[in-house]
Enzyme design. Structure first.
Site, PDB file in Angstrom:
ATOM      1  N   LYS A 112       0.878  -1.170   0.000  1.00  0.00           N
ATOM      2  CA  LYS A 112       0.000   0.000   0.000  1.00  0.00           C
ATOM      3  C   LYS A 112       0.918   1.223   0.000  1.00  0.00           C
ATOM      4  O   LYS A 112       1.700   1.417   0.936  1.00  0.00           O
ATOM      5  CB  LYS A 112      -0.879  -0.001   1.250  1.00  0.00           C
ATOM      6  CG  LYS A 112      -1.747   1.230   1.354  1.00  0.00           C
ATOM      7  CD  LYS A 112      -2.437   1.296   2.698  1.00  0.00           C
ATOM      8  CE  LYS A 112      -2.968   2.708   2.932  1.00  0.00           C
ATOM      9  NZ  LYS A 112      -3.320   2.943   4.329  1.00  0.00           N
ATOM     10  N   GLY A 170      -7.826   8.976  11.029  1.00  0.00           N
ATOM     11  CA  GLY A 170      -7.980   9.030  12.478  1.00  0.00           C
ATOM     12  C   GLY A 170      -9.126   9.907  12.946  1.00  0.00           C
ATOM     13  O   GLY A 170      -9.408   9.978  14.140  1.00  0.00           O
ATOM     14  N   ALA A 183      -9.426   5.258   5.680  1.00  0.00           N
ATOM     15  CA  ALA A 183      -9.338   6.451   6.530  1.00  0.00           C
ATOM     16  C   ALA A 183     -10.676   7.156   6.698  1.00  0.00           C
ATOM     17  O   ALA A 183     -11.397   7.397   5.726  1.00  0.00           O
ATOM     18  CB  ALA A 183      -8.325   7.463   6.009  1.00  0.00           C
ATOM     19  N   GLY A 184     -10.997   7.438   7.930  1.00  0.00           N
ATOM     20  CA  GLY A 184     -12.199   8.203   8.229  1.00  0.00           C
ATOM     21  C   GLY A 184     -13.368   7.372   8.700  1.00  0.00           C
ATOM     22  O   GLY A 184     -14.319   7.882   9.290  1.00  0.00           O
ATOM     23  N   ASN A 225      -9.263   1.231  11.394  1.00  0.00           N
ATOM     24  CA  ASN A 225      -8.359   0.921  12.499  1.00  0.00           C
ATOM     25  C   ASN A 225      -8.791   1.639  13.769  1.00  0.00           C
ATOM     26  O   ASN A 225      -9.204   1.042  14.746  1.00  0.00           O
ATOM     27  CB  ASN A 225      -6.917   1.271  12.128  1.00  0.00           C
ATOM     28  CG  ASN A 225      -5.964   1.037  13.284  1.00  0.00           C
ATOM     29  OD1 ASN A 225      -5.760   1.911  14.105  1.00  0.00           O
ATOM     30  ND2 ASN A 225      -5.413  -0.157  13.391  1.00  0.00           N
ATOM     31  N   THR A 226      -8.736   2.986  13.695  1.00  0.00           N
ATOM     32  CA  THR A 226      -9.027   3.782  14.891  1.00  0.00           C
ATOM     33  C   THR A 226     -10.387   3.417  15.484  1.00  0.00           C
ATOM     34  O   THR A 226     -10.529   3.320  16.706  1.00  0.00           O
ATOM     35  CB  THR A 226      -9.005   5.283  14.536  1.00  0.00           C
ATOM     36  OG1 THR A 226      -7.756   5.568  13.926  1.00  0.00           O
ATOM     37  CG2 THR A 226      -9.166   6.151  15.769  1.00  0.00           C
TER      38      THR A 226
END
Lengths: 372, 258
Positions: free
Chosen positions: B98, B159, B185-186, B207-208
């Site tokens: 990636k 994040g 992301a997001g 992830n977050t």
């Protein structure tokens, strides 16, 4: 530089109210973080009664940016000769302490000892001496340390760009230089001699390091030397100014303070200026304000702080912790050959710090870094 | 829903799970929950974390059945990204990479131009390249021409947990780009994942949202169900949904031709 100093000097923190602080806390809900006015409000006395709310906000923002990760490192003092005359520092030129510098063999021996603990990041420190610890000596130390550690930071005298290039090519990637205070009058008084007297040269250190190829820079004021609220504001402004100019730079903030316990053996009772002691509550307020103004920055809290405070601050706002610390020259393997810069409070080993972090459901991280 | 009936491909590799675990905040518990409860078959891994020699090196905790997707996190330009990718290959991370090029430490927004350059170099070297990018159509076309295997547009600043703030632009990519689109992301909560999957994206990465949840296991389960629900909704061809107002059940033009 002038913009930072002007804003610092004009900072009238008494004018901020409870409502300003509440408004600033609302701003922290936005991903972009706190405005400058909000930062000022959180540094003001009006924020003190809302400390719990500051801490809650700081923890939330820390989680978003760093999750549960806490990075570990240890300092390695390789020399304590110093040509500066800082009135508050144990290494100061005319202080009668045992001076020493490690040989390359001794540095290697220290590295071998430290690396056994599992640490992968080291911060190499010296006093500020062109005669005893110039950039070539420090560069050789970096080359030696590079054999054992993935990440190398330096906290040494400010250099010029070419010297930083040399040090970067020797394996170092992070520079820490504290301005100590952004009050130029106090700065003059507490730095009566040595190259450190030149305030602007020190101020521009981060910029020169980044131009020399370094990845990250750390800022800090020795809180308590002058008006700590104004100095904390200046640290934030200084860091933000560098981040704007060098967007790729990794920014770190350190939060040392002169502790209010006068009579401490390590703190000269007369440093030329009246101290403005910072209480634990005030230190927490400042660290939370840093976290909310610079959500992306690493925050380090020194081993000068006690175990209890460090245990809690890493749950709330700080992200980088030293462990297995010796602040004498050497001292990780053999006994230290030179005296300490200051007295540390938190003497815990790496396994003890890791255990504390895991108990707090935090994730110790030995390195998240790659030299590129 | 049977995953097996609905596989998707990345290069020559086939996957049945449409959840990918991101690399920002790792813990052993998170990896375990993501694999067991969210069904993750791919876990991205920052090489700067993976090459650690420490006993708690995260690589030791990733099951062998999981495909590791190394990322070039930490790279500030194409040259550094290429360097990291080559190192990943040397460490035995198959050919996946990636590409993540970020030179802004404040917002961590990707640099599409440098990302496209790195994608081209790495694709030519046989890597299966997944570029992480701001969802710009022109840049996405550059990624396709550079040899990308999939496109990874961000839904919101990394994040931030803000969800699909770039939804309209991702929709354009879905219309125009014939590669798997993986939202990266997001994604802050399961409903964001559902929303993305309903649009027709191939997979989502998070992830977050899980790492910082109060209960990591429950949140992993929630993500698996949310992704499956969104995918089913997409496959079932979601009916017309008006953003505002109402639809007249008696058409005004019904008189025509009477």
């Amino acid at each position: 530089m002038l913009a930072v100093l002007e804003q610092r000097n004009a900072f009238d923190y008494e004018k901020f109210t409870h409502v300003d602080v509440k408004h600033a806390l609302e701003e922290t809900l936005d991903f972009r973080g706190l405005s400058l006015q909000g930062f000022m409000a959180l540094l003001s006395p009006a924020a003190a009664p809302l400390l719990e709310e500051l801490a809650q906000a700081a923890q939330r923002v820390k989680k978003v940016h760093f999750g549960n990760n806490i990075s570990l490192f240890t300092p390695l003092y390789i020399a304590n000769y110093c040509e500066d005359e800082c009135t508050y520092c144990g290494f100061s030129r005319f202080n009668k302490i045992k001076r020493a510098k490690l040989t390359d063999w001794q540095i290697e021996s220290e590295c071998k000892e430290i690396v056994k603990s599992g640490l992968e990041e080291v911060l190499i420190l010296t006093g500020e001496s062109q005669a005893f610890s110039n950039y070539k000596y420090i560069g050789q130390a970096c080359k030696t340390a590079k054999k054992y550690f993935r990440a190398i930071g330096i906290e040494v005298q400010p250099m010029n760009v070419d010297e930083y290039k040399y040090l970067h090519n020797s394996g170092a990637d992070f520079v820490t230089v504290f301005q100590e205070t952004y009050d130029t009058d106090v700065y003059d008084i507490v730095h009566p001699g040595g190259r450190k007297r030149i305030f602007p040269y020190r101020f521009d250190t981060a910029e020169r390091a980044l131009l020399g190829g370094f990845r990250g820079v750390a800022f800090g004021a020795l809180l308590g030397l002058a008006d700590f609220r104004k100095d904390a504001l200046a640290v934030g402004l200084h860091a933000m100014q560098i981040q704007k100019k060098f967007p790729h730079a990794e920014i770190s903030i350190s939060c040392p303070r002169i502790r209010p316990i006068l009579g401490d053996d390590n703190l000269p009772s007369d440093i030329g200026v009246p101290l403005t002691p910072v209480t634990e509550e005030q230190l927490l307020q400042i660290i939370c304000a840093y976290r909310l103004f610079l959500p992306f920055a690493n925050i380090t809290v020194s081993t000068r702080e006690n175990e209890k405070f460090r245990n809690e601050i890493f749950k709330i706002a700080a992200t980088k912790i030293s462990a297995g610390v010796s602040v004498g020259v050497g001292g990780h393997g053999e006994e230290a050959v030179g005296d300490e810069q200051f007295e540390i409070d938190d003497v815990r080993s790496v396994p003890e710090i890791c255990k504390m972090l895991k108990n707090a459901k935090l994730q110790p991280v030995m390195s998240e870094y790659m030299y590129l | 829903m049977s995953n097996i009936a609905d596989p998707w491909k990345l290069g020559d590799y086939e996957f049945t799970s449409r959840f990918i675990l991101g690399s920002g905040k790792y813990s052993v518990d998170l990896i375990d929950a993501s694999v067991k409860h969210a069904g993750a078959q791919i876990i991205t891994l920052a090489l700067r974390r993976a090459s650690s020699t420490a006993d708690d090196n995260i690589m030791n905790y990733i099951p062998e059945t999981v495909t590791i997707l190394p990322n070039t996190s930490g790279a500030r330009n194409a040259e550094e990204a290429v360097k990291v990718a080559r190192l990943a290959r040397k460490l035995g991370c198959k050919d996946f990479v990636k590409v993540e090029v970020v030179h802004d430490s404040k917002y961590l927004l990707p640099d599409n131009y440098e990302t496209a350059k790195a994608t081209e170099i790495l694709a030519n070297e046989g890597f299966v390249v997944l570029p992480y990018m701001y969802p710009d159509l022109n840049a996405a076309r550059d990624m396709v021409n550079a040899g990308a295997a999939a496109i990874m547009p961000l839904g919101a600043p990394i994040g931030s947990n803000k969800g699909l703030r770039t939804k309209d632009f991702i929709r354009i990519l879905l219309d125009e780009i014939d590669l798997p689109i993986i939202v990266d992301a997001g994604i802050g909560k399961p409903s964001h994942a559902t929303e993305a999957m309903e649009m027709g994206v191939t997979a989502v990465m998070a992830n977050t949202a899980i790492a910082t949840a109060g209960n990591v296991v429950q949140m992993s389960n929630a993500f698996r169900l949310a992704i499956e629900a969104g995918r089913l909704g997409y496959l079932a061809e979601t009916g017309r949904v008006l953003e505002a107002g109402a639809s007249a059940s008696s058409p005004l033009t019904g008189f025509l031709g009477e």
